[in-house]
Design an enzyme around this catalytic site. Structure first.
Site, PDB file in Angstrom:
ATOM      1  N   ASP A   1      34.253 -93.518   3.918  1.00 25.61           N
ATOM      2  CA  ASP A   1      32.898 -93.015   4.126  1.00 25.61           C
ATOM      3  C   ASP A   1      32.882 -91.929   5.196  1.00 25.61           C
ATOM      4  O   ASP A   1      33.933 -91.549   5.734  1.00 25.61           O
ATOM      5  CB  ASP A   1      31.924 -94.164   4.448  1.00 25.61           C
ATOM      6  CG  ASP A   1      32.146 -94.762   5.819  1.00 25.61           C
ATOM      7  OD1 ASP A   1      33.272 -94.639   6.352  1.00 25.61           O
ATOM      8  OD2 ASP A   1      31.207 -95.371   6.380  1.00 25.61           O
TER       9      ASP A   1
ATOM     10  N   SER B   1      30.617-104.665   1.838  1.00 23.03           N
ATOM     11  CA  SER B   1      30.189-103.275   1.828  1.00 23.03           C
ATOM     12  C   SER B   1      31.354-102.320   2.110  1.00 23.03           C
ATOM     13  O   SER B   1      31.185-101.319   2.782  1.00 23.03           O
ATOM     14  CB  SER B   1      29.081-103.084   2.858  1.00 23.03           C
ATOM     15  OG  SER B   1      29.520-103.554   4.123  1.00 23.03           O
TER      16      SER B   1
ATOM     17  N   ASP C   1      35.044 -95.679   8.596  1.00 22.05           N
ATOM     18  CA  ASP C   1      35.271 -97.112   8.786  1.00 22.05           C
ATOM     19  C   ASP C   1      35.274 -97.891   7.473  1.00 22.05           C
ATOM     20  O   ASP C   1      35.745 -99.009   7.422  1.00 22.05           O
ATOM     21  CB  ASP C   1      34.284 -97.719   9.811  1.00 22.05           C
ATOM     22  CG  ASP C   1      32.841 -97.441   9.497  1.00 22.05           C
ATOM     23  OD1 ASP C   1      32.566 -96.757   8.481  1.00 22.05           O
ATOM     24  OD2 ASP C   1      31.975 -97.899  10.259  1.00 22.05           O
ATOM     25  N   ARG C   2      34.751 -97.293   6.388  1.00 25.43           N
ATOM     26  CA  ARG C   2      34.762 -97.992   5.103  1.00 25.43           C
ATOM     27  C   ARG C   2      35.902 -97.508   4.226  1.00 25.43           C
ATOM     28  O   ARG C   2      36.353 -96.373   4.367  1.00 25.43           O
ATOM     29  CB  ARG C   2      33.470 -97.731   4.337  1.00 25.43           C
ATOM     30  CG  ARG C   2      32.248 -98.245   5.012  1.00 25.43           C
ATOM     31  CD  ARG C   2      31.049 -98.057   4.100  1.00 25.43           C
ATOM     32  NE  ARG C   2      29.855 -98.557   4.748  1.00 25.43           N
ATOM     33  CZ  ARG C   2      28.760 -98.924   4.113  1.00 25.43           C
ATOM     34  NH1 ARG C   2      28.722 -98.829   2.805  1.00 25.43           N
ATOM     35  NH2 ARG C   2      27.726 -99.366   4.773  1.00 25.43           N
TER      36      ARG C   2
ATOM     37  N   THR D   1      25.426-109.911   8.474  1.00 24.79           N
ATOM     38  CA  THR D   1      25.842-108.553   8.116  1.00 24.79           C
ATOM     39  C   THR D   1      25.906-107.656   9.354  1.00 24.79           C
ATOM     40  O   THR D   1      24.961-107.607  10.134  1.00 24.79           O
ATOM     41  CB  THR D   1      24.833-107.977   7.106  1.00 24.79           C
ATOM     42  OG1 THR D   1      24.887-108.780   5.924  1.00 24.79           O
ATOM     43  CG2 THR D   1      25.148-106.540   6.763  1.00 24.79           C
TER      44      THR D   1
ATOM     45  N   ARG E   1      19.315 -94.808  13.021  1.00 19.49           N
ATOM     46  CA  ARG E   1      19.477 -93.818  11.957  1.00 19.49           C
ATOM     47  C   ARG E   1      18.125 -93.315  11.506  1.00 19.49           C
ATOM     48  O   ARG E   1      17.245 -94.098  11.163  1.00 19.49           O
ATOM     49  CB  ARG E   1      20.222 -94.421  10.757  1.00 19.49           C
ATOM     50  CG  ARG E   1      21.633 -94.783  11.115  1.00 19.49           C
ATOM     51  CD  ARG E   1      22.453 -95.220   9.924  1.00 19.49           C
ATOM     52  NE  ARG E   1      23.681 -95.831  10.421  1.00 19.49           N
ATOM     53  CZ  ARG E   1      24.620 -96.357   9.664  1.00 19.49           C
ATOM     54  NH1 ARG E   1      24.489 -96.344   8.355  1.00 19.49           N
ATOM     55  NH2 ARG E   1      25.696 -96.897  10.206  1.00 19.49           N
TER      56      ARG E   1
ATOM     57  N   LYS F   1      35.471-101.749  11.798  1.00 20.70           N
ATOM     58  CA  LYS F   1      36.211-101.737  10.544  1.00 20.70           C
ATOM     59  C   LYS F   1      36.976-100.422  10.452  1.00 20.70           C
ATOM     60  O   LYS F   1      36.624 -99.457  11.132  1.00 20.70           O
ATOM     61  CB  LYS F   1      35.273-101.953   9.360  1.00 20.70           C
ATOM     62  CG  LYS F   1      34.061-101.039   9.286  1.00 20.70           C
ATOM     63  CD  LYS F   1      33.106-101.554   8.218  1.00 20.70           C
ATOM     64  CE  LYS F   1      31.978-100.590   7.945  1.00 20.70           C
ATOM     65  NZ  LYS F   1      30.757-100.897   8.705  1.00 20.70           N
TER      66      LYS F   1
ATOM     67  N   GLU G   1      33.670-107.113   5.150  1.00 20.19           N
ATOM     68  CA  GLU G   1      32.345-107.189   4.549  1.00 20.19           C
ATOM     69  C   GLU G   1      32.436-106.664   3.121  1.00 20.19           C
ATOM     70  O   GLU G   1      33.265-105.803   2.822  1.00 20.19           O
ATOM     71  CB  GLU G   1      31.356-106.333   5.333  1.00 20.19           C
ATOM     72  CG  GLU G   1      31.147-106.792   6.756  1.00 20.19           C
ATOM     73  CD  GLU G   1      29.990-106.042   7.415  1.00 20.19           C
ATOM     74  OE1 GLU G   1      28.884-106.581   7.395  1.00 20.19           O
ATOM     75  OE2 GLU G   1      30.209-104.929   7.910  1.00 20.19           O
TER      76      GLU G   1
ATOM     77  N   SER H   1      27.101 -92.702   9.257  1.00 14.67           N
ATOM     78  CA  SER H   1      28.063 -93.367   8.388  1.00 14.67           C
ATOM     79  C   SER H   1      28.040 -92.887   6.937  1.00 14.67           C
ATOM     80  O   SER H   1      28.315 -91.732   6.670  1.00 14.67           O
ATOM     81  CB  SER H   1      27.822 -94.870   8.483  1.00 14.67           C
ATOM     82  OG  SER H   1      28.915 -95.553   7.969  1.00 14.67           O
ATOM     83  N   HIS H   2      27.640 -93.761   6.013  1.00 21.16           N
ATOM     84  CA  HIS H   2      27.672 -93.418   4.592  1.00 21.16           C
ATOM     85  C   HIS H   2      26.400 -92.693   4.141  1.00 21.16           C
ATOM     86  O   HIS H   2      26.306 -92.290   2.996  1.00 21.16           O
ATOM     87  CB  HIS H   2      27.853 -94.682   3.763  1.00 21.16           C
ATOM     88  CG  HIS H   2      26.730 -95.657   3.971  1.00 21.16           C
ATOM     89  ND1 HIS H   2      26.621 -96.403   5.126  1.00 21.16           N
ATOM     90  CD2 HIS H   2      25.658 -95.956   3.220  1.00 21.16           C
ATOM     91  CE1 HIS H   2      25.526 -97.139   5.047  1.00 21.16           C
ATOM     92  NE2 HIS H   2      24.921 -96.897   3.906  1.00 21.16           N
TER      93      HIS H   2
ATOM     94  N   ASP I   1      32.138 -91.691   8.359  1.00 22.55           N
ATOM     95  CA  ASP I   1      32.711 -91.913   9.688  1.00 22.55           C
ATOM     96  C   ASP I   1      34.042 -92.666   9.651  1.00 22.55           C
ATOM     97  O   ASP I   1      34.581 -93.035  10.697  1.00 22.55           O
ATOM     98  CB  ASP I   1      31.711 -92.626  10.608  1.00 22.55           C
ATOM     99  CG  ASP I   1      31.347 -94.013  10.127  1.00 22.55           C
ATOM    100  OD1 ASP I   1      31.347 -94.235   8.905  1.00 22.55           O
ATOM    101  OD2 ASP I   1      31.086 -94.893  10.971  1.00 22.55           O
TER     102      ASP I   1
HETATM  103  C1  VG1 Z   1      25.308-101.862   5.654  1.00 19.40           C
HETATM  104  C2  VG1 Z   1      26.258-102.904   5.135  1.00 19.40           C
HETATM  105  C3  VG1 Z   1      26.903-103.662   6.283  1.00 19.40           C
HETATM  106  C4  VG1 Z   1      27.578-102.660   7.241  1.00 19.40           C
HETATM  107  C5  VG1 Z   1      26.576-101.619   7.678  1.00 19.40           C
HETATM  108  C6  VG1 Z   1      27.194-100.544   8.539  1.00 19.40           C
HETATM  109  O1  VG1 Z   1      24.260-102.480   6.357  1.00 19.40           O
HETATM  110  O2  VG1 Z   1      25.600-103.805   4.267  1.00 19.40           O
HETATM  111  O3  VG1 Z   1      27.807-104.594   5.775  1.00 19.40           O
HETATM  112  O4  VG1 Z   1      28.097-103.323   8.349  1.00 19.40           O
HETATM  113  O5  VG1 Z   1      25.995-100.986   6.539  1.00 19.40           O
HETATM  114  O6  VG1 Z   1      28.236 -99.888   7.873  1.00 19.40           O
HETATM  115  P1  VG1 Z   1      22.811-102.716   5.702  1.00 19.40           P
HETATM  116  O7  VG1 Z   1      21.976-103.311   6.791  1.00 19.40           O
HETATM  117  O8  VG1 Z   1      22.350-101.388   5.217  1.00 19.40           O
HETATM  118  O9  VG1 Z   1      23.034-103.648   4.560  1.00 19.40           O
HETATM  119  V1  VG1 Z   1      28.474 -98.251   8.167  1.00 19.40           V
HETATM  120  O10 VG1 Z   1      29.988 -97.841   7.526  1.00 19.40           O
HETATM  121  O11 VG1 Z   1      27.090 -97.616   7.451  1.00 19.40           O
HETATM  122  O12 VG1 Z   1      28.400 -98.095   9.787  1.00 19.40           O
HETATM  123 CO    CO Z   2      30.726 -96.147   8.185  1.00 17.14          CO
END
Ligand code: VG1
Ligand code: CO
Length: 554
Positions: free
Chosen positions: A283, A373, A287-288, A352, A23, A384, A371, A115-116, A285
Site C-alpha cells: 500500500d 486487511s 505496511d500492507r 482492529t 485522516r 506491520k 490482520e 496509507s491505502h 505507506d
Molecule cells: C483498516 C483495517 C485495519 C488496519 C487499518 C490501518 O482499518 O481494517 O485492519 O489496521 O486500516 O491500516 P478500518 O478501521 O478502516 O477498518 V493502514 O495500512 O490504512 O495504516
Molecule cells: Co498502510
C-alpha cells in the site's frame, strides 16, 4: 539565531485520530492552522518529555507531505525538541519509521500518510503519531491529543527556519540560545540493514538465481518503490522488469494504493496471464502486503499469517530470538489459532488496528501477528511490514522448495481451511450506517438471540456467541469497547460487522465472513454464500446503505 513566536489559534473540530491516525481530505489539512493545531496538540501531549528529545518524521510521499514536514520542523524547533530526523524528500515507509524510532531511542515519530487511501489535492492526507516503542499511539495517547485539540489556544513556531529536505546531511540551528538539529537521512539504509539482520539474504539471492524465480512486485506508486529497488533488485538480484510502479507519486498515479484484488487488479491480471512464481503489492505507506502465487493464486492475509507461523523457524531472526505467542485482529480468520494450538503458543485476539499488538510485543508475549486487511508483521518493529512479509514468503519458498499453491494445500491438509471474505461498502452515508449498527447490536444482544438457528441453502447455523467485541489488554488492563459486532456460530463460523475508522468522510461498512472446513478445495465465494446471505438479511444492509453490491470484495 532563530526565535520562536507564539501564535494564537482556535480549535478545529474533529481532530480525533481513528484506527490509524487523523485522516481527512487534503483541503481540510490545508485550512488555516489545521495542521499546526494538530501538531502542537501532539507535542503538548508529550510536553514534559520534549526537552532534548528526538523525533522521526517522514511519510509516503503523498501530496501535502512536504508542506506538513516544513510545519512540523518549525513547530518542533519552537517546542524545545532537540533533533528531528527526516527521510530524504520526506520519504519514509511506515515500517521504516518504526525501526528508526527504536534504533535512535526517539521519543516518537510523526508519519505523514493516509496509507491505502488515495492521494492528491482532491483526496486524502493523514498524520499519525507513533510512540517510543515504534508503534502507533495507543488509545489513551490519541484521546489526550484529541482533548488537547479541542481547547488549543496557541502554538509555537519558528517562522523563518529554512530546511532543504532533498539534501542528506545535518542542519544545525540555534533557537533562542538552544541547539536544534534537522538531519536528513537516507530513506532506505537503516531498513535494509534491519532486513539483512532478519533474513538470510545470501540464501534468498541464490534461490532466486538458481530457480530463475519469476516475481512481479508492485509498489503501486507508493513509498515502497525505493525500498523495493534496493532490496529486491540491487541486493537480491531480481530483474528490473520484476518490479513495477516503483517511483513514488504524490497522487499514486490516480489509483488507490491498496493491495487487494480490486485495487491491485493490474498486478493480478499480469500474474494471471504471465508465468510468475510470486506476485506481491504494497500500500501507499508500505505496511500492507498482498501475496499471490503462480497464475494469481490468491493467499488470504489470514492464511498468509498462519503459513508464516508454521514455518517461522526458517527465518534466522526467529531462530535467534525465539518464538513467543501469536495474535490476530478480531475480524481476521482464525487460521493462526490452529497453528498456535499445535505449537503450544499463546494466541491473542485484539481489536482492529496495529496499536493493540504493541503492549504484548513489548511484554515479550508476542512475536508474530496480522490482520485480514493485508497486514502482517513481527516484533522486529511495532508496525506491520509489507516488504518483510514478501521476504518471509521467499524464505518459506526457499526452505520448502515448493510453490505458493502447494504450500497452501499442504497447510490446509494439516490444519483444515478457514474460508474468508470481506465485503466493503465504501463511502456510504454515515447516519443510516450508525443506525444499522445500533439496530443490529440490539438484535444480537437480546438474550434470546443465543441458541437461535439460521438456515441458508441446506445449512443450519446456531448462534453460540453474539456481542459487540470488547477487549481488555492483558498487559496494562486498558479496555477497548464496541470494536465490532460479532456473531459466532456453533461450528466456529463467524459474521463480523463494523464501521471503518480510516475513512476521511462518510462511512465504510465492513462485513467479514469466516468459516472453517476440513474440506479445502472449495471455492470461497460458494462456501461462504449461505453466511453472506444470513448477514445481509440480519443487518438489513441493503435497506440502510441503499447498496446492492459491495465496492470491494477481498
Ligand atoms: C483498516 C483495517 C485495519 C488496519 C487499518 C490501518 O482499518 O481494517 O485492519 O489496521 O486500516 O491500516 P478500518 O478501521 O478502516 O477498518 V493502514 O495500512 O490504512 O495504516
Ligand atoms: Co498502510
Amino acid at each position: 539565531m532563530l526565535t520562536a513566536v507564539v501564535k494564537n489559534t482556535t480549535p478545529h473540530e474533529g481532530q480525533k485520530p481513528g484506527t490509524s491516525g487523523l485522516r481527512k481530505k487534503v483541503k481540510v489539512f490545508q485550512q488555516q492552522n489545521y495542521t499546526e493545531n494538530f501538531i502542537q496538540s501532539i507535542l503538548n501531549s508529550k510536553k514534559t518529555e520534549l526537552e532534548n528529545s528526538v523525533l522521526i518524521v517522514g511519510g509516503d510521499g503523498r501530496f501535502f507531505g512536504a508542506e506538513a514536514i516544513e510545519i512540523i520542523c518549525k513547530i518542533c524547533a519552537a517546542n524545545k525538541v532537540s533533533k528531528v530526523l527526516v527521510g530524504q524528500h520526506g520519504v519514509l515507509s511506515t515500517p521504516a519509521v518504526s525501526n528508526l524510532i527504536r534504533k535512535n531511542k526517539a521519543l516518537g515519530g510523526i508519519l505523514l500518510t493516509a496509507s491505502h487511501n488515495p492521494g492528491g489535492p482532491e483526496n486524502d492526507f493523514g498524520i499519525k503519531f507513533n510512540c517510543e516503542n515504534g508503534g502507533p499511539a495507543p488509545d489513551n495517547v490519541t484521546n489526550d491529543i484529541f482533548e488537547i485539540s479541542k481547547i488549543i489556544t496557541e502554538y509555537k513556531i519558528v517562522e523563518n527556519l529554512v530546511v532543504d529536505i532533498s539534501k542528506i546531511g545535518s542542519n544545525k540551528y540555534t533557537v533562542d540560545n538552544k541547539d536544534f538539529t534537522i538531519e536528513i537521512i537516507d530513506s532506505v539504509n537503516d531498513y535494509l540493514q534491519l532486513m539483512k539482520e532478519i533474513f538470510d539474504f545470501d540464501k534468498i539471492k541464490n534461490f532466486i538465481k538458481s530457480k530463475q524465480l519469476k516475481m512481479l512486485i508492485d509498489s503501486m506508486s507508493g513509498v515502497t518503490g525505493p525500498y523495493v529497488n534496493s532490496i529486491f533488485v540491487e541486493e537480491l538480484g531480481a530483474q528490473t522488469n520484476n518490479v513495477i510502479r516503483t517511483t513514488p507519486l504524490t497522487d499514486f498515479g490516480g489509483c488507490h494504493p491498496d493491495p487487494n484484488l480490486t485495487y491491485a487488479k493490474d498486478l493480478v491480471d499480469k500474474v494471471r496471464n504471465g508465468d510468475y512464481d510470486i506476485g506481491a503489492a504494497f500500500d501507499g505507506d508500505g505496511d500492507r502486503n498482498m501475496i499471490i502465487g503462480h497464475k494469481a493464486f490468491f493467499v488470504t492475509p489470514s492464511d498468509s499469517l498462519a503459513v508464516i507461523a508454521h514455518y517461522l523457524e526458517c527465518i534466522p531472526y526467529f531462530k535467534k530470538h525465539g518464538v513467543q505467542g501469536f495474535a490476530r485482529s478480531m475480524p481476521t480468520a482464525s487460521a493462526i489459532d490452529l497453528v498456535g494450538q499445535k505449537l503450544n503458543k499463546e494466541v491473542f485476539e485484539v481489536p482492529t488496528g496495529w496499536k493493540y499488538f504493541g503492549n504484548l510485543m513489548d511484554a515479550g508475549r508476542l512475536c508474530l501477528c496480522g490482520e485480514e486487511s493485508f497486514g502482517t508483521g513481527s516484533n522486529h518493529i511495532r508496525e506491520k511490514d509489507g516488504i518483510w512479509a514478501v521476504l518471509a514468503w521467499l524464505s518459506i519458498m526457499e526452505n520448502t522448495g515448493k510453490g505458493i499453491e502447494e504450500i497452501l494445500n499442504n497447510h490446509w491438509e494439516i490444519y483444515g481451511r478457514n474460508y474468508f471474505t470481506r465485503y466493503d461498502y465504501e463511502e456510504c452515508e454515515l447516519e443510516p450506517c450508525n443506525e444499522m449498527i445500533s439496530t443490529m447490536e440490539k438484535l444480537i444482544t437480546e438474550p434470546s438471540f443465543i441458541g437461535k438457528s439460521f438456515t441458508a441453502g441446506n445449512t443450519i447455523y446456531k448462534v453460540k456467541v453474539a456481542d459487540n467485541f470488547s477487549y481488555i489488554d492483558p498487559v496494562d488492563k486498558s479496555v477497548a469497547n464496541k470494536q465490532g459486532l460479532r456473531i459466532v456460530f456453533e461450528d466456529g463460523s463467524r459474521i463480523v460487522m463494523r464501521l471503518s475508522g480510516t475513512g476521511s468522510s462518510g462511512a465504510t461498512v465492513r462485513l467479514y465472513i469466516d468459516s472453517y472446513s476440513r474440506k479445502y478445495n472449495g471455492v470461497a465465494s460458494v462456501m461462504l454464500k449461505p453466511l453472506i446471505d444470513i448477514a445481509l438479511e440480519m443487518s438489513q444492509l441493503k435497506k440502510f446503505t441503499k447498496r446492492d453490491q459491495p465496492t470491494v470484495i477481498t
